[in-house]
Design an enzyme around this catalytic site. Structure first.
Site, short mmCIF file in Angstrom:
data_model
loop_
_atom_site.label_atom_id
_atom_site.label_comp_id
_atom_site.label_asym_id
_atom_site.label_seq_id
_atom_site.Cartn_x
_atom_site.Cartn_y
_atom_site.Cartn_z
N LYS A 1 28.75 -6.43 -31.65
CA LYS A 1 28.49 -6.63 -30.24
C LYS A 1 28.03 -5.35 -29.57
O LYS A 1 27.47 -5.36 -28.49
CB LYS A 1 29.80 -7.07 -29.55
CG LYS A 1 30.32 -8.41 -29.97
CD LYS A 1 31.56 -8.72 -29.10
CE LYS A 1 32.71 -9.02 -29.98
NZ LYS A 1 33.96 -9.20 -29.25
N GLY A 2 28.29 -4.23 -30.20
CA GLY A 2 28.12 -2.94 -29.54
C GLY A 2 26.72 -2.63 -29.06
O GLY A 2 26.54 -1.95 -28.05
N ASP B 1 24.15 0.28 -32.03
CA ASP B 1 24.59 1.15 -30.95
C ASP B 1 24.78 2.58 -31.45
O ASP B 1 24.25 3.52 -30.89
CB ASP B 1 25.89 0.63 -30.32
CG ASP B 1 26.98 0.33 -31.35
OD1 ASP B 1 26.74 0.50 -32.57
OD2 ASP B 1 28.08 -0.09 -30.94
N ASP C 1 27.80 6.03 -37.29
CA ASP C 1 28.94 6.93 -37.44
C ASP C 1 28.95 7.37 -38.91
O ASP C 1 28.21 8.28 -39.29
CB ASP C 1 30.19 6.17 -37.02
CG ASP C 1 31.46 6.98 -37.03
OD1 ASP C 1 31.38 8.20 -37.13
OD2 ASP C 1 32.56 6.40 -36.94
N LYS D 1 26.21 10.13 -34.98
CA LYS D 1 27.17 11.23 -35.14
C LYS D 1 26.88 11.88 -36.49
O LYS D 1 27.46 11.49 -37.50
CB LYS D 1 28.60 10.69 -35.16
CG LYS D 1 29.11 10.10 -33.86
CD LYS D 1 30.58 9.69 -34.07
CE LYS D 1 31.09 8.82 -32.98
NZ LYS D 1 32.37 8.16 -33.34
N PHE E 1 35.38 9.92 -30.60
CA PHE E 1 35.30 8.48 -30.37
C PHE E 1 34.84 8.25 -28.94
O PHE E 1 35.44 8.78 -28.00
CB PHE E 1 36.65 7.82 -30.62
CG PHE E 1 36.57 6.33 -30.59
CD1 PHE E 1 36.13 5.62 -31.70
CD2 PHE E 1 36.90 5.63 -29.43
CE1 PHE E 1 36.02 4.24 -31.66
CE2 PHE E 1 36.80 4.24 -29.40
CZ PHE E 1 36.35 3.56 -30.52
N VAL E 2 33.78 7.48 -28.78
CA VAL E 2 33.20 7.30 -27.44
C VAL E 2 33.18 5.83 -27.05
O VAL E 2 33.19 4.94 -27.92
CB VAL E 2 31.77 7.90 -27.36
CG1 VAL E 2 31.81 9.41 -27.53
CG2 VAL E 2 30.83 7.27 -28.39
N ASP F 1 33.11 -0.08 -27.52
CA ASP F 1 34.43 -0.46 -27.04
C ASP F 1 35.56 0.33 -27.69
O ASP F 1 35.40 0.93 -28.75
CB ASP F 1 34.68 -1.94 -27.34
CG ASP F 1 35.00 -2.18 -28.81
OD1 ASP F 1 34.19 -1.76 -29.66
OD2 ASP F 1 36.05 -2.78 -29.11
N ARG G 1 33.23 -1.77 -22.74
CA ARG G 1 31.83 -2.03 -23.11
C ARG G 1 30.94 -2.06 -21.86
O ARG G 1 29.76 -1.75 -21.92
CB ARG G 1 31.70 -3.41 -23.79
CG ARG G 1 32.31 -3.48 -25.18
CD ARG G 1 31.80 -4.74 -25.88
NE ARG G 1 32.61 -5.12 -27.01
CZ ARG G 1 32.46 -4.65 -28.26
NH1 ARG G 1 31.54 -3.75 -28.51
NH2 ARG G 1 33.23 -5.06 -29.23
P1 IMP Z 1 29.66 3.15 -39.16
O1 IMP Z 1 29.61 2.04 -40.16
O2 IMP Z 1 30.82 4.09 -39.38
O3 IMP Z 1 28.36 3.89 -39.02
O4 IMP Z 1 30.03 2.53 -37.77
C1 IMP Z 1 29.21 1.72 -37.08
C2 IMP Z 1 29.97 0.89 -36.07
O5 IMP Z 1 31.26 1.41 -35.75
C3 IMP Z 1 29.20 0.93 -34.77
O6 IMP Z 1 28.23 -0.10 -34.73
C4 IMP Z 1 30.28 0.76 -33.73
O7 IMP Z 1 30.52 -0.59 -33.49
C5 IMP Z 1 31.51 1.38 -34.36
N1 IMP Z 1 31.71 2.77 -33.87
C6 IMP Z 1 31.44 3.92 -34.52
N2 IMP Z 1 31.75 5.00 -33.77
C7 IMP Z 1 32.21 4.49 -32.60
C8 IMP Z 1 32.68 5.12 -31.39
O8 IMP Z 1 32.72 6.35 -31.21
N3 IMP Z 1 33.08 4.27 -30.41
C9 IMP Z 1 33.04 2.91 -30.52
N4 IMP Z 1 32.61 2.30 -31.63
C10 IMP Z 1 32.20 3.08 -32.67
#
Ligand code: IMP
Length: 190
Positions: free
Chosen positions: A45-46, A108, A111, A139, A160-161, A167, A173
């Site tokens: 949803k982000g 969105d 990470d 990040k 964490f943002v 969210d 959100r």
């Molecule tokens: P990844 O698989 O670790 O790259 O994470 C991707 C998903 O984790 C993103 O689409 C977000 O939904 C969530 N996410 C990662 N970092 C944050 C954050 O700082 N705040 C909120 N959601 C996050």
């Protein structure tokens, strides 16, 4: 005064900064897909907010894509509210075929990169003509996998943002800004 302001430690990106980043991404995308049709896939949803703002910003560009369609896909990766389990779960797929189409996947935030990598590999198997990836935020310090990112809006510090679609436990959100939360705003188990 809105109550959310009491939960925020620091605004990292305000509305004008977010909007400028979206416009820059839109300009590059419109240039790269000029005169061609494109299917923009938003990751729920982000990415909802970045996705809808981005597709409208692309539409405002002169000489952009010939046609633009939208789809959504839903993936979740977080084991708890702020830490990834490392496992990505597909909750909703795109409708219809993407074979032979130009596809832009919009998330969105990247990470550790596992979500984008998972979705990219899933869609690439379906033989799109071109598959590009976009993320409003990344990040770089937290990356675990070297996933290809074609368009990035903003570099985010290792924190964490929340806000603008992001969210914490389904809250924040709706904020028009992207911010760090105060430590006391997190539930005890985090
Ligand atoms: P990844 O698989 O670790 O790259 O994470 C991707 C998903 O984790 C993103 O689409 C977000 O939904 C969530 N996410 C990662 N970092 C944050 C954050 O700082 N705040 C909120 N959601 C996050």
């Amino acid at each position: 005064m809105n109550s959310y302001r009491e939960s925020i430690a620091e605004v990292l990106f305000d509305e004008s900064r977010i909007s400028a980043a979206i416009d820059e991404m839109a300009a590059a995308i419109a240039r790269d897909f000029s005169g061609e049709p494109i299917l923009v896939v938003g990751v729920l949803k982000g990415a909802l907010f970045a996705f809808t703002d981005l597709v409208r910003a692309i539409a405002r560009r002169p000489n952009g894509p010939s046609d633009l369609s939208v789809e959504t896909i839903w993936a979740s990766s977080y084991g708890n509210a702020t830490r990834s389990s490392g496992e990505v779960q597909l909750r909703k797929d795109v409708a219809g075929s993407i074979r032979g189409r130009n596809v832009l996947l919009v998330d969105d935030i990247v990470d550790n990169g596992l979500t984008m990598q998972y979705l990219r590999e899933l869609l690439v198997q379906r033989a799109p003509a071109r598959l590009r990836t976009a993320a409003l935020l990344e990040k770089p310090e937290r990356r675990l996998v070297n996933v290809r990112l074609d368009y990035v809006g903003l570099r985010c510090p290792n924190a964490f943002v929340v806000g603008y679609g992001l969210d914490y436990r389904e809250l924040y959100r709706n904020l028009p800004i992207i911010a760090r939360l105060k430590p006391e705003s997190f539930a005890p188990e985090n």
